[in-house]
Design a protein around this motif. Structure first.
Motif, PDB file in Angstrom:
ATOM      1  N   TYR A 113       0.811  -1.058   0.197  1.00  0.00           N
ATOM      2  CA  TYR A 113      -0.188   0.316  -0.183  1.00  0.00           C
ATOM      3  C   TYR A 113       0.429   1.373   0.150  1.00  0.00           C
ATOM      4  O   TYR A 113       1.689   1.399   1.083  1.00  0.00           O
ATOM      5  N   HIS A 122     -14.338  -7.119   1.825  1.00  0.00           N
ATOM      6  CA  HIS A 122     -14.216  -8.896   1.041  1.00  0.00           C
ATOM      7  C   HIS A 122     -14.173  -9.994   2.162  1.00  0.00           C
ATOM      8  O   HIS A 122     -14.204  -9.334   3.092  1.00  0.00           O
ATOM      9  N   ASP A 124     -12.208 -13.306   1.854  1.00  0.00           N
ATOM     10  CA  ASP A 124     -11.105 -14.037   1.248  1.00  0.00           C
ATOM     11  C   ASP A 124     -11.761 -15.865   0.991  1.00  0.00           C
ATOM     12  O   ASP A 124     -12.636 -16.267   2.020  1.00  0.00           O
ATOM     13  N   VAL A 134      -7.014 -17.676   7.802  1.00  0.00           N
ATOM     14  CA  VAL A 134      -6.176 -16.506   7.128  1.00  0.00           C
ATOM     15  C   VAL A 134      -5.019 -16.414   8.113  1.00  0.00           C
ATOM     16  O   VAL A 134      -5.361 -16.091   9.202  1.00  0.00           O
ATOM     17  N   SER A 136      -2.421 -13.136   9.289  1.00  0.00           N
ATOM     18  CA  SER A 136      -1.940 -11.957   8.324  1.00  0.00           C
ATOM     19  C   SER A 136      -0.835 -11.220   8.927  1.00  0.00           C
ATOM     20  O   SER A 136      -1.267 -11.247  10.344  1.00  0.00           O
ATOM     21  N   PHE A 145      -8.244  -1.179  10.344  1.00  0.00           N
ATOM     22  CA  PHE A 145      -8.674  -2.552   9.606  1.00  0.00           C
ATOM     23  C   PHE A 145     -10.639  -2.410  10.032  1.00  0.00           C
ATOM     24  O   PHE A 145     -10.095  -2.537  11.258  1.00  0.00           O
ATOM     25  N   LEU A 169      -7.956 -14.827  11.197  1.00  0.00           N
ATOM     26  CA  LEU A 169      -8.911 -15.061  11.103  1.00  0.00           C
ATOM     27  C   LEU A 169      -9.161 -16.487  10.496  1.00  0.00           C
ATOM     28  O   LEU A 169      -9.058 -16.885   9.483  1.00  0.00           O
ATOM     29  N   HIS A 178     -14.268  -7.861   5.700  1.00  0.00           N
ATOM     30  CA  HIS A 178     -13.139  -7.002   6.128  1.00  0.00           C
ATOM     31  C   HIS A 178     -12.658  -6.302   4.867  1.00  0.00           C
ATOM     32  O   HIS A 178     -12.577  -6.751   4.340  1.00  0.00           O
ATOM     33  N   ILE A 180      -9.478  -2.695   3.801  1.00  0.00           N
ATOM     34  CA  ILE A 180      -8.672  -1.979   4.598  1.00  0.00           C
ATOM     35  C   ILE A 180      -8.837  -0.317   4.646  1.00  0.00           C
ATOM     36  O   ILE A 180      -8.776   0.110   3.646  1.00  0.00           O
ATOM     37  N   ARG A 196       2.702   0.611   3.664  1.00  0.00           N
ATOM     38  CA  ARG A 196       2.072  -0.668   4.102  1.00  0.00           C
ATOM     39  C   ARG A 196       3.048  -1.822   3.446  1.00  0.00           C
ATOM     40  O   ARG A 196       2.040  -1.903   2.347  1.00  0.00           O
ATOM     41  N   ASN A 198       1.793  -6.102   3.742  1.00  0.00           N
ATOM     42  CA  ASN A 198       0.745  -6.833   4.450  1.00  0.00           C
ATOM     43  C   ASN A 198       0.565  -8.492   3.793  1.00  0.00           C
ATOM     44  O   ASN A 198       0.788  -8.325   2.582  1.00  0.00           O
ATOM     45  N   THR A 200      -0.283 -12.115   3.988  1.00  0.00           N
ATOM     46  CA  THR A 200      -1.654 -12.844   4.063  1.00  0.00           C
ATOM     47  C   THR A 200      -1.090 -14.545   3.623  1.00  0.00           C
ATOM     48  O   THR A 200      -0.721 -14.624   2.299  1.00  0.00           O
TER      49      THR A 200
HETATM   50  C1  MD6 Z   1      -4.317  -6.098   4.915  1.00  0.00           C
HETATM   51  N1  MD6 Z   1      -5.275  -8.315   4.460  1.00  0.00           N
HETATM   52  O1  MD6 Z   1      -4.748  -6.069   5.619  1.00  0.00           O
HETATM   53  C2  MD6 Z   1      -5.207  -7.154   4.064  1.00  0.00           C
HETATM   54  N2  MD6 Z   1      -7.710 -10.898   4.883  1.00  0.00           N
HETATM   55  O2  MD6 Z   1      -3.890  -5.329   4.333  1.00  0.00           O
HETATM   56  C3  MD6 Z   1      -6.826  -8.640   4.174  1.00  0.00           C
HETATM   57  O3  MD6 Z   1      -7.033  -8.867   3.703  1.00  0.00           O
HETATM   58  C4  MD6 Z   1      -6.175 -10.152   5.802  1.00  0.00           C
HETATM   59  O4  MD6 Z   1      -5.346  -9.398   7.161  1.00  0.00           O
HETATM   60  C5  MD6 Z   1      -7.932 -12.864   5.397  1.00  0.00           C
HETATM   61  C6  MD6 Z   1      -6.958 -12.285   6.918  1.00  0.00           C
HETATM   62  C7  MD6 Z   1      -6.707 -11.439   7.786  1.00  0.00           C
HETATM   63  C8  MD6 Z   1      -6.489 -10.049   6.699  1.00  0.00           C
END
Ligand code: MD6
Ligand code: FE
Length: 208
Positions: A113, A122, A124, A134, A136, A145, A169, A178, A180, A196, A198, A200
């Motif tokens: 980002y 969205h 996952d 998942v 992260s 978030f 998650l 979820h 950002i 940033r 991230n 996953t």
């Molecule tokens: C983010 N995270 O933190 C986007 N998906 O940039 C996600 O889309 C995400 O943080 C699944 C589980 C945890 C997450």
């Protein structure tokens, strides 16, 4: 590791500062190496072909990609056509720690980002199994978030993810919506040019 209750769903966990600064720097150096081999690419929305504001890459046997043809996992980088680099051992260790019952992760999506980038709400759900969580990891500037329920209409709550934080998650929250909302400029000195990253980790295939 804290349990976070949103809409009564179990399985949303949060570990603030899981990686200290030194561990973040080591992990970042590994991610930089991965991105040299598997450069960040610009994903686009299926059908509309509209560019994401986030740039992506992957490591692991499978990588998540999105383009005009849809969302999918594939074994090769969409531009270089090379296999994705391996998932760093630190991340495999994290997975073992937070998801001991799950088979090993097959994909690690890397989201980058820049200032102004965001990620819409969205789920996952492109994996073939939702049994594994998942996991992260956030690096660099703090993000807000937002997490809701398993229906897009469910109420949401937002909290901040700082560099080094881990979110899981799993369970009932595995399919929670979820996203950002924003990345807060100048909140971390980890990335030289700000922004940033991230990571996953996902299991894609059902238990062998
Ligand atoms: C983010 N995270 O933190 C986007 N998906 O940039 C996600 O889309 C995400 O943080 C699944 C589980 C945890 C997450
Ligand atoms: Fe997600």
């Amino acid at each position: 590791m804290q349990n976070i209750n949103i809409n009564g769903l179990t399985g949303l966990k949060y570990a603030p500062d899981h990686f200290d600064r030194a561990a973040q720097e080591i992990l970042l150096a590994k991610i930089r190496k991965i991105i040299e081999e598997a450069p960040l690419f610009q994903p686009a929305m299926p059908k509309t072909d509209k560019a994401f504001s986030v740039k992506m890459s992957n490591c692991g046997p499978l990588g998540w990609v999105s383009d005009i043809n849809g969302y999918r996992y594939q074994p090769k980088h969409p531009i270089t056509n090379e296999p994705w680099p391996e998932i760093p051992a630190t991340l495999l260790d994290l997975w073992k720690e937070v998801a001991p019952a799950a088979p090993e992760p097959e994909a690690c999506l890397i989201n980058y980002y820049e200032t102004g980038a965001r990620m819409g709400l969205h789920q996952d759900r492109d994996e073939l199994t939702f049994d594994a969580p998942v996991v992260s990891v956030s690096l660099g500037d703090t993000a807000t978030f937002r997490v809701g329920g398993t229906s897009r209409k469910d109420p949401t709550k937002s909290f901040r993810l700082n560099s080094g934080d881990v979110v899981v998650l799993g369970g009932e929250a595995r399919l929670a919506f979820h996203g950002i909302d924003r990345v807060l400029k100048g909140t971390s000195t980890l990335l030289k040019n700000g922004g940033r990253i991230n990571l996953t980790l996902r299991r894609v295939s059902p238990m062998p």
